[in-house]
Design an enzyme around this catalytic site. Sequence first.
Site, mmCIF file in Angstrom:
data_model
loop_
_atom_site.group_PDB
_atom_site.id
_atom_site.type_symbol
_atom_site.label_atom_id
_atom_site.label_comp_id
_atom_site.label_asym_id
_atom_site.label_seq_id
_atom_site.Cartn_x
_atom_site.Cartn_y
_atom_site.Cartn_z
ATOM 1 C CB CYS A 129 -8.126 -1.412 4.780
ATOM 2 S SG CYS A 129 -6.918 -2.651 4.346
ATOM 3 C CG HIS A 279 -6.699 1.780 3.063
ATOM 4 N ND1 HIS A 279 -5.823 1.476 4.079
ATOM 5 C CD2 HIS A 279 -6.791 0.676 2.283
ATOM 6 C CE1 HIS A 279 -5.413 0.228 3.922
ATOM 7 N NE2 HIS A 279 -5.985 -0.276 2.841
ATOM 8 C CG ASN A 309 -2.790 -2.371 2.728
ATOM 9 O OD1 ASN A 309 -3.045 -1.848 3.809
ATOM 10 N ND2 ASN A 309 -3.723 -2.922 1.967
HETATM 11 N N1 ACO Z 1 4.727 -10.101 -9.379
HETATM 12 C C1 ACO Z 1 4.700 -10.410 -10.685
HETATM 13 N N2 ACO Z 1 3.577 -10.789 -11.319
HETATM 14 C C2 ACO Z 1 2.436 -10.850 -10.595
HETATM 15 C C3 ACO Z 1 2.406 -10.533 -9.232
HETATM 16 C C4 ACO Z 1 3.621 -10.155 -8.622
HETATM 17 N N3 ACO Z 1 3.701 -9.821 -7.321
HETATM 18 N N4 ACO Z 1 1.150 -10.672 -8.794
HETATM 19 C C5 ACO Z 1 0.404 -11.069 -9.824
HETATM 20 N N5 ACO Z 1 1.185 -11.169 -10.932
HETATM 21 C C6 ACO Z 1 0.808 -11.555 -12.275
HETATM 22 C C7 ACO Z 1 -0.512 -12.254 -12.355
HETATM 23 O O1 ACO Z 1 -0.337 -13.643 -12.110
HETATM 24 C C8 ACO Z 1 -0.925 -11.961 -13.783
HETATM 25 O O2 ACO Z 1 -0.253 -12.847 -14.625
HETATM 26 P P1 ACO Z 1 -1.005 -13.445 -15.944
HETATM 27 O O3 ACO Z 1 -1.389 -12.238 -16.754
HETATM 28 O O4 ACO Z 1 0.058 -14.295 -16.553
HETATM 29 O O5 ACO Z 1 -2.177 -14.192 -15.407
HETATM 30 C C9 ACO Z 1 -0.368 -10.573 -14.047
HETATM 31 O O6 ACO Z 1 0.643 -10.371 -13.037
HETATM 32 C C10 ACO Z 1 -1.380 -9.457 -13.951
HETATM 33 O O7 ACO Z 1 -2.123 -9.652 -12.790
HETATM 34 P P2 ACO Z 1 -3.366 -8.770 -12.476
HETATM 35 O O8 ACO Z 1 -4.103 -9.389 -11.336
HETATM 36 O O9 ACO Z 1 -4.103 -8.447 -13.761
HETATM 37 O O10 ACO Z 1 -2.670 -7.412 -12.002
HETATM 38 P P3 ACO Z 1 -3.384 -6.094 -11.568
HETATM 39 O O11 ACO Z 1 -2.975 -5.011 -12.466
HETATM 40 O O12 ACO Z 1 -4.843 -6.298 -11.294
HETATM 41 O O13 ACO Z 1 -2.689 -5.809 -10.152
HETATM 42 C C11 ACO Z 1 -2.996 -6.029 -7.798
HETATM 43 C C12 ACO Z 1 -2.781 -6.760 -9.105
HETATM 44 C C13 ACO Z 1 -1.807 -5.130 -7.528
HETATM 45 C C14 ACO Z 1 -3.122 -7.059 -6.706
HETATM 46 C C15 ACO Z 1 -4.280 -5.174 -7.924
HETATM 47 O O14 ACO Z 1 -5.324 -5.955 -8.410
HETATM 48 C C16 ACO Z 1 -4.679 -4.551 -6.618
HETATM 49 O O15 ACO Z 1 -3.970 -3.757 -6.037
HETATM 50 N N6 ACO Z 1 -5.904 -4.849 -6.158
HETATM 51 C C17 ACO Z 1 -6.397 -4.290 -4.895
HETATM 52 C C18 ACO Z 1 -5.711 -4.940 -3.778
HETATM 53 C C19 ACO Z 1 -6.027 -4.299 -2.486
HETATM 54 O O16 ACO Z 1 -6.261 -3.120 -2.430
HETATM 55 N N7 ACO Z 1 -5.989 -5.095 -1.431
HETATM 56 C C20 ACO Z 1 -6.119 -4.594 -0.113
HETATM 57 C C21 ACO Z 1 -7.518 -4.180 0.194
HETATM 58 S S1 ACO Z 1 -7.642 -3.527 1.711
HETATM 59 C C22 ACO Z 1 -7.786 -4.631 2.999
HETATM 60 O O17 ACO Z 1 -8.764 -4.618 3.676
HETATM 61 C C23 ACO Z 1 -6.688 -5.583 3.345
#
Ligand code: ACO
Length: 352
Positions: A129, A279, A309
């Site tokens: 990214c 980003h 993304n």
């Molecule tokens: N739909 C429904 N539920 C989901 C999903 C989904 N798509 N994904 C995860 N969950 C569930 C999890 O299993 C968890 O369930 P549990 O509580 O029963 O265990 C619950 O939702 C909460 O999950 P969290 O991981 O706490 O959710 P969070 O609020 O942290 O959001 C997310 C997750 C959106 C992935 C967030 O952590 C995020 O955006 N992180 C950064 C990701 C990112 O920026 N990646 C790209 C980087 S750049 C690159 O170089 C590619």
Amino acid sequence: MIRSTILGLGSYVPERIVKNEEIPFLDDQHVRQAVQQTETSDEWIRARSGIEERRYVPNDGKWGSSDLGTIAAERAIADAGITAKDIDCIIFATLSPDIHFPGTAVFLQSKLGIDGETGCACYDIRQQCSGFLYGLQMADAFVRTGMYKRVLIVGAEVHSHSLDYSTRGRDVMVLFGDGAGAVVVGPVETDDPRAGVLYTSVQADGSGAMDLYLKVFEIAKAPFVQYDWKNRDENSIMYPQMNGKRVFLHAVRNMVVATKKALKETGLTWADIDWFVPHQANLRINEAVVQYAEIPPEKALNTIMFYGNTTAATVPLTIDHWRQAGKVKKGDLVLSAVFGAGYTWGAGIFRV
Ligand code: ACO
């Protein structure tokens, strides 16, 4: 004094719009089924990431990152008022290369019709990214030293073919889309310190490398890792793996620090800068950066709602999207901050 400047900008996204409502019904070929395949929902995706829809290439075996990148590049070249033959260096940033090697830049070069014995230099960079700003820093250095005069930077990704369309992979799968953005960078003779590319700074921290990765194979495990791609106990190696919470925290922290450092080192304030282009990984990340870096919220440009993304493409794609919408104007000053897998991150200040 020779400085570098952005001469042209272009982008491309595939026509297929995949709304959040469709995501739970996609099978492993991202074909919509009648029966739900993944436990997720529009509500969850929207609330956690801000994403409403994303674009996917057709599943016809004809679209690689170089194909999306070629269209974006042609648009940037036309915008610069030059022809492809004027390009003397290509920097291609992607985490979804067409094949393992050679790098994707040479495929793009051929598709632009500028291959052959007089073909220009081609670089592939792998900063995920952060690829666009890493590429801009390289292009800026190349142009200012006189090494190259027309550098084409392309960020392009086909993510839709390597996502895990199941409840197991839903945390990553819902976030990503396909798309491309490109710019042409060239020299300008000026004494104005606020012309062209004013500032770039990029960093990396390899201790975070395994917080977001996609293996496909491990070269150390000769000759290759054996797995049955249809076997769900074995095939996770085919899909990206992410520690979302750690990536989220590091993204906010590093983008805030990079943004503040960019202002401090240039002596600029938000009164001087027209747009903040972060980003596009998660709207909540960007809102947190705006808050902690004390950025005027009306200056922040996002497109994650429309495209998800698109990794190396997000910065030029976002600028071009809002330029086409009439918001960004030629000559506007942009501060961009990025964070990606690696970890890699950085910031840049440049006129568009
Ligand atoms: N739909 C429904 N539920 C989901 C999903 C989904 N798509 N994904 C995860 N969950 C569930 C999890 O299993 C968890 O369930 P549990 O509580 O029963 O265990 C619950 O939702 C909460 O999950 P969290 O991981 O706490 O959710 P969070 O609020 O942290 O959001 C997310 C997750 C959106 C992935 C967030 O952590 C995020 O955006 N992180 C950064 C990701 C990112 O920026 N990646 C790209 C980087 S750049 C690159 O170089 C590619």
